[in-house]
Design an enzyme around this catalytic site. Structure first.
Site, PDB file in Angstrom:
ATOM      1  N   LYS A  54       0.879  -1.179  -0.036  1.00  0.00           N
ATOM      2  CA  LYS A  54      -0.064   0.025  -0.141  1.00  0.00           C
ATOM      3  C   LYS A  54       0.978   1.243  -0.231  1.00  0.00           C
ATOM      4  CE  LYS A  54      -4.072  -2.035   2.429  1.00  0.00           C
ATOM      5  NZ  LYS A  54      -4.537  -2.255   3.677  1.00  0.00           N
ATOM      6  N   ALA A  70      -1.212   0.890   6.327  1.00  0.00           N
ATOM      7  CA  ALA A  70      -1.358  -0.101   7.368  1.00  0.00           C
ATOM      8  C   ALA A  70      -2.474  -1.228   6.980  1.00  0.00           C
ATOM      9  CB  ALA A  70      -2.239   0.470   8.634  1.00  0.00           C
ATOM     10  N   ASP A  71      -2.030  -2.383   7.667  1.00  0.00           N
ATOM     11  CA  ASP A  71      -3.092  -3.405   7.429  1.00  0.00           C
ATOM     12  C   ASP A  71      -3.243  -4.276   8.708  1.00  0.00           C
ATOM     13  OD1 ASP A  71      -4.334  -4.794   4.781  1.00  0.00           O
ATOM     14  OD2 ASP A  71      -3.834  -6.636   6.178  1.00  0.00           O
ATOM     15  N   THR A  72      -4.502  -4.868   8.614  1.00  0.00           N
ATOM     16  CA  THR A  72      -4.934  -5.472   9.952  1.00  0.00           C
ATOM     17  C   THR A  72      -5.492  -7.060   9.442  1.00  0.00           C
ATOM     18  OG1 THR A  72      -5.678  -3.466  11.002  1.00  0.00           O
ATOM     19  CG2 THR A  72      -6.568  -5.557  11.863  1.00  0.00           C
ATOM     20  N   ALA A 107       0.014  -4.255  10.963  1.00  0.00           N
ATOM     21  CA  ALA A 107       1.118  -3.809  10.376  1.00  0.00           C
ATOM     22  C   ALA A 107       1.312  -2.221  10.125  1.00  0.00           C
ATOM     23  CB  ALA A 107       1.585  -4.713   9.345  1.00  0.00           C
TER      24      ALA A 107
END
Length: 197
Positions: A54, A70-72, A107
């Site tokens: 991203k 960010a990523d979840t 992250a």
């Protein structure tokens, strides 16, 4: 002028979380990437790879900016749970999580104006109570599960179903705020309300 702050996400939850600690992005520029899981990819690695991708997708559009991506990922063991788009997938997630512990892997990747990239991984552990069929049906009727990883939103009615949380609560919502603020401060970006600190 200070470099602009760009949020590489369309998530309203991430924007709300940033505003909670006095951070207002100058621009919001979601990165359209393929979020498919690669064969054999572990949940924390998946979250980290997507956050990096991203950020890399948005960098060329905003030279000289602070860029936050960010990523979840919600995972039960090695199994990555989907963002639920229909009631059947939400039910499947809730039935899997009922009475069990699971992890939320977060992250974050920050690109500073000089192009340097820093990152953090954050893990939170949670446990659902053992859900009755009536509780599952009632939660599905709320519609909160729509588009949510793992089929629930801890900041909503699911809070009444989660008996234990260890680690960052905001990470479960969608963005670990302490780590995000530390990364930004470490690269010289501070919200206006901390100017006299």
């Amino acid at each position: 002028m200070a470099p602009p702050f760009v949020l590489a996400s369309s998530s309203p939850r991430r924007l709300e979380l940033l505003r909670q600690i006095g951070l207002e992005p100058d621009r919001i520029d979601p990165a359209a990437i393929d979020e498919s899981v690669r064969p054999g990819e572990l949940p924390p690695d998946h979250a980290f790879r997507l956050a990096q991708e991203k950020a890399n997708a948005v960098i060329p559009r905003h030279p000289g900016a602070f860029i936050l991506a960010a990523d979840t990922v919600v995972a039960c063991g090695r199994r990555i749970l989907p963002k639920t788009e229909d009631e059947a997938s939400a039910r499947s997630c809730l039935e899997l999580l009922s009475g069990r512990r699971h992890r939320v892997h977060g992250a974050i990747v920050l690109v500073s104006p000089d192009g340097r990239l820093v990152s953090r991984r954050v893990d939170s552990q949670l446990a659902f109570k053992r859900l009755s069929e009536a509780e599952i049906r009632a939660y599905l009727r709320t519609g909160e599960w729509q588009g949510k990883a793992g089929g629930y939103a801890i900041q909503g009615r699911a809070a009444a179903l989660i008996r234990w949380v260890c680690g960052s609560y905001s990470n479960v919502v969608g963005l670990p705020l302490f780590e995000t603020a530390q990364l930004l401060a470490g690269r010289g970006y501070r919200p206006s309300w901390t100017a006299n600190c």
